[in-house]
Design a protein around this motif. Structure first.
Motif, PDB file in Angstrom:
ATOM      1  N   GLU A  42       0.785  -1.283  -0.095  1.00 31.13           N
ATOM      2  CA  GLU A  42      -0.053  -0.175  -0.031  1.00 31.13           C
ATOM      3  C   GLU A  42       0.852   1.208  -0.043  1.00 31.13           C
ATOM      4  O   GLU A  42       0.727   2.162  -0.551  1.00 31.13           O
ATOM      5  CB  GLU A  42      -0.890   0.048   1.268  1.00 31.13           C
ATOM      6  N   THR A  43       1.909   1.173   0.865  1.00 28.96           N
ATOM      7  CA  THR A  43       2.678   2.370   1.170  1.00 28.96           C
ATOM      8  C   THR A  43       3.472   2.670  -0.317  1.00 28.96           C
ATOM      9  O   THR A  43       3.624   3.642  -0.793  1.00 28.96           O
ATOM     10  CB  THR A  43       3.748   2.288   1.992  1.00 28.96           C
ATOM     11  N   LEU A  44       4.070   1.577  -0.962  1.00 32.92           N
ATOM     12  CA  LEU A  44       4.791   1.588  -2.206  1.00 32.92           C
ATOM     13  C   LEU A  44       3.848   2.357  -3.298  1.00 32.92           C
ATOM     14  O   LEU A  44       4.281   3.119  -4.041  1.00 32.92           O
ATOM     15  CB  LEU A  44       5.217   0.406  -2.695  1.00 32.92           C
ATOM     16  N   ALA A  45       2.631   1.853  -3.507  1.00 30.27           N
ATOM     17  CA  ALA A  45       1.517   2.392  -4.476  1.00 30.27           C
ATOM     18  C   ALA A  45       1.609   3.793  -3.970  1.00 30.27           C
ATOM     19  O   ALA A  45       1.570   4.680  -5.180  1.00 30.27           O
ATOM     20  CB  ALA A  45       0.290   1.542  -4.198  1.00 30.27           C
ATOM     21  N   ALA A  46       1.552   4.167  -2.867  1.00 30.57           N
ATOM     22  CA  ALA A  46       1.196   5.808  -2.570  1.00 30.57           C
ATOM     23  C   ALA A  46       2.314   6.829  -2.835  1.00 30.57           C
ATOM     24  O   ALA A  46       2.355   7.483  -3.413  1.00 30.57           O
ATOM     25  CB  ALA A  46       0.752   5.834  -1.153  1.00 30.57           C
ATOM     26  N   GLN A  51       5.422  10.322  -6.703  1.00 30.63           N
ATOM     27  CA  GLN A  51       6.475  10.452  -7.370  1.00 30.63           C
ATOM     28  C   GLN A  51       5.916  10.769  -8.933  1.00 30.63           C
ATOM     29  O   GLN A  51       6.389  11.742  -9.677  1.00 30.63           O
ATOM     30  CB  GLN A  51       7.530   9.467  -7.614  1.00 30.63           C
ATOM     31  N   GLU A  52       4.876  10.223  -9.248  1.00 31.28           N
ATOM     32  CA  GLU A  52       4.319  10.388 -10.792  1.00 31.28           C
ATOM     33  C   GLU A  52       3.696  11.678 -10.879  1.00 31.28           C
ATOM     34  O   GLU A  52       3.652  12.149 -12.039  1.00 31.28           O
ATOM     35  CB  GLU A  52       3.496   9.166 -11.137  1.00 31.28           C
ATOM     36  N   SER A  53       3.056  12.281  -9.664  1.00 30.93           N
ATOM     37  CA  SER A  53       2.381  13.427  -9.994  1.00 30.93           C
ATOM     38  C   SER A  53       3.040  14.702 -10.098  1.00 30.93           C
ATOM     39  O   SER A  53       2.424  15.652 -10.468  1.00 30.93           O
ATOM     40  CB  SER A  53       1.515  13.585  -8.679  1.00 30.93           C
ATOM     41  N   GLN A  54       4.401  14.560  -9.778  1.00 32.70           N
ATOM     42  CA  GLN A  54       5.308  15.538  -9.991  1.00 32.70           C
ATOM     43  C   GLN A  54       4.931  16.819  -9.294  1.00 32.70           C
ATOM     44  O   GLN A  54       4.432  17.916  -9.761  1.00 32.70           O
ATOM     45  CB  GLN A  54       5.676  16.075 -11.460  1.00 32.70           C
ATOM     46  N   THR A  71      13.890   1.508  -0.815  1.00 37.64           N
ATOM     47  CA  THR A  71      13.826   0.770   0.457  1.00 37.64           C
ATOM     48  C   THR A  71      12.823  -0.133   0.437  1.00 37.64           C
ATOM     49  O   THR A  71      12.591  -1.460   1.055  1.00 37.64           O
ATOM     50  CB  THR A  71      13.958   1.593   1.656  1.00 37.64           C
ATOM     51  N   THR A  72      11.477   0.571   0.249  1.00 38.25           N
ATOM     52  CA  THR A  72      10.181  -0.490   0.165  1.00 38.25           C
ATOM     53  C   THR A  72      10.226  -1.294  -0.570  1.00 38.25           C
ATOM     54  O   THR A  72       9.692  -2.528  -0.167  1.00 38.25           O
ATOM     55  CB  THR A  72       9.052   0.678   0.045  1.00 38.25           C
ATOM     56  N   THR A  73      10.591  -1.408  -1.888  1.00 37.90           N
ATOM     57  CA  THR A  73      10.719  -2.310  -2.707  1.00 37.90           C
ATOM     58  C   THR A  73      11.425  -3.563  -2.184  1.00 37.90           C
ATOM     59  O   THR A  73      11.220  -4.702  -2.474  1.00 37.90           O
ATOM     60  CB  THR A  73      11.158  -1.815  -4.309  1.00 37.90           C
TER      61      THR A  73
END
Length: 145
Positions: A42-46, A51-54, A71-73
């Motif tokens: 869940e945290t990785l997706a957030a 990051q994608e929203s810039q 680190t999450t990955t």
């Protein structure tokens, strides 16, 4: 945001360290790792969404965000890994670290460290002064009960 991401990364590192230690000791931590893996997904997706929203202030915490994602990955991959394999890897890493530490403590001339000799009996010499009495908290004149 920068400090929060750094703290999050440190927490994940601590979780992984504890999990590695438990796996090396053959403890059953599968249930806990499953909970951690779910939260990490869940945290990785957030984090990736951020990051994608810039956002406009991304340059202030871009490095910390990237480190948190990495680190999450890594932690998620480790949580999904077989516990026996993870335990064996943790034991091997501990042995390498212990060996490296022993090598760092070795004398520079390459000789083996000598054991410390204590007391006159081991050194073969007679003591110059009488042995001291063990320290005590008793006052002068007091006797043991």
């Amino acid at each position: 945001v920068h400090d929060a991401l750094d703290a999050y990364t440190e927490i994940l590192d601590a979780i992984d360290t504890v999990a590695d230690d438990a796996a090396a000791k053959k403890k059953d931590i599968k249930q806990g790792l499953n909970v951690v893996a779910g939260a990490e997904k869940e945290t990785l997706a957030a984090l990736q969404k951020i990051q994608e929203s810039q956002p406009a202030d991304l340059e202030r915490y871009a490095f910390s965000l990237e480190m948190a994602i990495d680190t999450t990955t890594d932690s998620l991959d480790a949580a999904m890994e077989d516990l026996d394999t993870r335990g064996a890897e943790a034991q091997a890493r501990e042995e390498r670290e212990k060996k490296a530490q022993e090598e760092a403590m070795a004398p520079a001339d390459g000789s083996k460290p000598q054991a410390k000799k204590s007391g006159a009996a081991k050194s073969g010499a007679t003591p110059a002064a009488p042995a001291r009495k063990a320290p005590t908290l008793a006052r002068p004149g007091e006797k043991k009960q």
